[in-house]
Design a protein around this motif. Structure first.
Motif, PDB file in Angstrom:
ATOM      1  N   GLU A   1     -33.677  -6.799 -41.342  1.00 31.30           N
ATOM      2  CA  GLU A   1     -34.380  -6.070 -40.281  1.00 31.30           C
ATOM      3  C   GLU A   1     -33.473  -5.626 -39.142  1.00 31.30           C
ATOM      4  O   GLU A   1     -33.733  -4.598 -38.501  1.00 31.30           O
ATOM      5  N   HIS A   2     -32.397  -6.392 -38.889  1.00 32.05           N
ATOM      6  CA  HIS A   2     -31.566  -6.086 -37.713  1.00 32.05           C
ATOM      7  C   HIS A   2     -30.082  -5.946 -38.030  1.00 32.05           C
ATOM      8  O   HIS A   2     -29.304  -5.569 -37.148  1.00 32.05           O
ATOM      9  N   GLY A   3     -29.678  -6.265 -39.256  1.00 30.10           N
ATOM     10  CA  GLY A   3     -28.267  -6.197 -39.594  1.00 30.10           C
ATOM     11  C   GLY A   3     -27.439  -7.238 -38.870  1.00 30.10           C
ATOM     12  O   GLY A   3     -26.258  -7.005 -38.585  1.00 30.10           O
ATOM     13  N   VAL A   4     -28.040  -8.394 -38.596  1.00 27.91           N
ATOM     14  CA  VAL A   4     -27.387  -9.423 -37.783  1.00 27.91           C
ATOM     15  C   VAL A   4     -27.557 -10.786 -38.440  1.00 27.91           C
ATOM     16  O   VAL A   4     -28.629 -11.110 -38.954  1.00 27.91           O
ATOM     17  N   PHE A   5     -26.482 -11.605 -38.415  1.00 29.29           N
ATOM     18  CA  PHE A   5     -26.613 -13.023 -38.742  1.00 29.29           C
ATOM     19  C   PHE A   5     -25.957 -13.822 -37.626  1.00 29.29           C
ATOM     20  O   PHE A   5     -25.088 -13.317 -36.907  1.00 29.29           O
ATOM     21  N   THR A   6     -26.380 -15.061 -37.452  1.00 27.64           N
ATOM     22  CA  THR A   6     -25.922 -15.861 -36.322  1.00 27.64           C
ATOM     23  C   THR A   6     -25.342 -17.194 -36.780  1.00 27.64           C
ATOM     24  O   THR A   6     -25.663 -17.712 -37.841  1.00 27.64           O
TER      25      THR A   6
ATOM     26  N   VAL B   1     -23.591  -4.933 -41.245  1.00 32.11           N
ATOM     27  CA  VAL B   1     -23.963  -6.302 -40.885  1.00 32.11           C
ATOM     28  C   VAL B   1     -22.960  -6.786 -39.838  1.00 32.11           C
ATOM     29  O   VAL B   1     -21.751  -6.603 -40.007  1.00 32.11           O
ATOM     30  N   ARG B   2     -23.440  -7.368 -38.766  1.00 37.76           N
ATOM     31  CA  ARG B   2     -22.548  -7.895 -37.725  1.00 37.76           C
ATOM     32  C   ARG B   2     -22.916  -9.341 -37.399  1.00 37.76           C
ATOM     33  O   ARG B   2     -24.038  -9.787 -37.660  1.00 37.76           O
ATOM     34  N   TYR B   3     -21.951 -10.029 -36.836  1.00 35.03           N
ATOM     35  CA  TYR B   3     -22.120 -11.431 -36.460  1.00 35.03           C
ATOM     36  C   TYR B   3     -22.474 -11.526 -34.987  1.00 35.03           C
ATOM     37  O   TYR B   3     -21.884 -10.848 -34.148  1.00 35.03           O
ATOM     38  N   GLN B   4     -23.428 -12.380 -34.671  1.00 36.11           N
ATOM     39  CA  GLN B   4     -23.800 -12.659 -33.285  1.00 36.11           C
ATOM     40  C   GLN B   4     -23.676 -14.161 -33.041  1.00 36.11           C
ATOM     41  O   GLN B   4     -24.351 -14.951 -33.699  1.00 36.11           O
ATOM     42  N   ARG B   5     -22.831 -14.535 -32.106  1.00 31.82           N
ATOM     43  CA  ARG B   5     -22.608 -15.948 -31.831  1.00 31.82           C
ATOM     44  C   ARG B   5     -23.718 -16.503 -30.941  1.00 31.82           C
ATOM     45  O   ARG B   5     -24.057 -15.926 -29.910  1.00 31.82           O
ATOM     46  N   GLN B   6     -24.288 -17.632 -31.362  1.00 31.63           N
ATOM     47  CA  GLN B   6     -25.377 -18.266 -30.614  1.00 31.63           C
ATOM     48  C   GLN B   6     -24.812 -19.409 -29.771  1.00 31.63           C
ATOM     49  O   GLN B   6     -24.102 -20.275 -30.282  1.00 31.63           O
ATOM     50  N   PRO B   7     -25.114 -19.441 -28.479  1.00 31.00           N
ATOM     51  CA  PRO B   7     -24.660 -20.563 -27.650  1.00 31.00           C
ATOM     52  C   PRO B   7     -25.285 -21.877 -28.130  1.00 31.00           C
ATOM     53  O   PRO B   7     -26.430 -21.904 -28.594  1.00 31.00           O
ATOM     54  N   LEU B   8     -24.539 -22.967 -28.008  1.00 23.00           N
ATOM     55  CA  LEU B   8     -25.043 -24.263 -28.446  1.00 23.00           C
ATOM     56  C   LEU B   8     -26.296 -24.670 -27.678  1.00 23.00           C
ATOM     57  O   LEU B   8     -27.206 -25.283 -28.250  1.00 23.00           O
ATOM     58  N   ASP B   9     -26.361 -24.353 -26.402  1.00 29.84           N
ATOM     59  CA  ASP B   9     -27.558 -24.698 -25.618  1.00 29.84           C
ATOM     60  C   ASP B   9     -28.789 -23.985 -26.160  1.00 29.84           C
ATOM     61  O   ASP B   9     -29.896 -24.549 -26.185  1.00 29.84           O
ATOM     62  N   GLU B  10     -28.604 -22.741 -26.588  1.00 29.39           N
ATOM     63  CA  GLU B  10     -29.726 -21.988 -27.163  1.00 29.39           C
ATOM     64  C   GLU B  10     -30.154 -22.601 -28.484  1.00 29.39           C
ATOM     65  O   GLU B  10     -31.353 -22.740 -28.769  1.00 29.39           O
ATOM     66  N   MET B  11     -29.186 -22.995 -29.299  1.00 28.47           N
ATOM     67  CA  MET B  11     -29.492 -23.655 -30.563  1.00 28.47           C
ATOM     68  C   MET B  11     -30.257 -24.944 -30.313  1.00 28.47           C
ATOM     69  O   MET B  11     -31.251 -25.237 -30.988  1.00 28.47           O
ATOM     70  N   ARG B  12     -29.797 -25.731 -29.335  1.00 28.05           N
ATOM     71  CA  ARG B  12     -30.470 -26.995 -29.015  1.00 28.05           C
ATOM     72  C   ARG B  12     -31.928 -26.751 -28.627  1.00 28.05           C
ATOM     73  O   ARG B  12     -32.843 -27.428 -29.126  1.00 28.05           O
ATOM     74  N   SER B  13     -32.167 -25.797 -27.762  1.00 28.52           N
ATOM     75  CA  SER B  13     -33.530 -25.512 -27.302  1.00 28.52           C
ATOM     76  C   SER B  13     -34.419 -25.063 -28.453  1.00 28.52           C
ATOM     77  O   SER B  13     -35.586 -25.467 -28.551  1.00 28.52           O
ATOM     78  N   THR B  14     -33.865 -24.238 -29.334  1.00 28.89           N
ATOM     79  CA  THR B  14     -34.641 -23.754 -30.477  1.00 28.89           C
ATOM     80  C   THR B  14     -35.047 -24.904 -31.385  1.00 28.89           C
ATOM     81  O   THR B  14     -36.205 -25.014 -31.799  1.00 28.89           O
TER      82      THR B  14
END
Length: 305
Positions: free
Chosen positions: A163-168, A229-242
């Motif tokens: 849907e967005h051409g993105v993986f994290t 397809v592009r890579y998007q880096r997710q902050p660790l704090d965001e991962m923790r909250s999710t």
């Protein structure tokens, strides 16, 4: 005649198929631990001995390990408990049963990182390595399959890629690291279970054919999928909250965060790459065979009523 015991769920499902196909010619029988025998394919069900129950249950283990010469050990994912409970806590009854029933050989799924500066603070990986020590102390001959991250983790990103051409992920875009297909892990496990000439305690790295960074993965996915397809880096704090929002155990979530942080610091890069025994699936090959069909598949319909 020997008996190999293993749980039905092996992440790659191909291990059970490999054992069922190869075991008879080697004079081996396969015993499967499964909660619901009806979920086993009919072709497999008729060729294995079935023990109904959980491989975390002592009574089930007693039935599964009686007369077993070798055991494949895999801890199921459980984010409702602490990392120590998820790994060593789940495995402790099995370690006692290995000794009680005279199991000779155990092959377990583990992680890379032992001996690295990050190993003591790598969350779930630290807990997995402690589980390996627990098994090793039981007196069996033991081989830990030391794995990096799996290609198959990207299947969780299939909708986003479509849907967005993105993986994290949470690691630096240019950090190369080994990655592996779970089918290759199954091949390594089957080889050790069927040829038990090895002794003692050891680790077997299963690294895949090459180290790849997230940017490398994006480039290969773009080529194979025929779409950007592009890579998007997710902050660790965001991962923790999710993850906390999913209701997972707080300690388990911290274990995942610590693991991801350690991987970004080089946790998986502590083993010198050597020729791998058995197959080594390339990422482009895996993308074409597994990821592309998942990405191109129509998303599941949602009933709004």
């Amino acid at each position: 005649m020997g008996t190999i015991a293993c749980p039905a769920r092996t992440r790659s499902g191909s291990l059970l198929s490999l054992l069922v196909e190869a075991a008879p010619a080697r004079g081996e029988e396969v015993r499967v631990v499964v909660r619901d025998p009806a979920r086993l394919p009919e072709a497999v069900r008729g060729r294995v001995e079935v023990v109904t129950g959980s491989h975390g249950d002592t009574a089930t283990l007693d039935r599964a390990f009686t007369g077993a010469d070798a055991v494949f050990w895999l801890v199921p994912p459980d984010g409702s408990v602490t990392p120590d409970e998820a790994y060593s806590g789940f495995t402790r009854p099995a370690a006692r049963a290995f000794a009680a029933h005279g199991v000779g050989h155990v092959v377990g799924v583990s992680a890379l990182g032992r001996g690295t500066p990050q190993a003591a603070r790598a969350g779930l990986v630290t807990a997995s390595l402690a589980m390996d020590d627990l098994i090793a102390d039981s007196g069996v001959a033991f081989r830990a399959l030391a794995n990096p991250s799996f290609f198959e983790n990207l299947l969780e990103e299939a909708d986003s890629i479509r849907e967005h051409g993105v993986f994290t992920d949470t690691v630096a875009a240019d950090r190369p690291a080994p990655l592996v297909a779970v089918a290759d892990i199954a091949q390594a496990a089957a080889g050790l279970l069927l040829d038990r000439s090895w002794t003692g305690i050891g680790s077997v790295p299963v690294l895949g054919p090459q180290d790849l960074s997230p940017d490398d993965l994006a480039r290969i996915m773009t080529e194979v999928l025929g779409r950007p397809v592009r890579y998007q880096r997710q902050p660790l704090d965001e991962m923790r909250s999710t993850l906390l929002g999913y209701g997972l155990n707080e300690s388990f979530v911290e274990g995942m965060v610590d693991m991801k942080r350690a991987k970004d610091q080089g946790l998986d890069s502590g083993v010198d790459r050597a020729p791998q025994a058995g197959p080594a699936t390339g990422f482009a090959q895996w993308c074409a065979q597994t990821l592309k069909p998942a990405v191109l598949a129509a998303p599941a319909a949602v009933d709004a009523h």
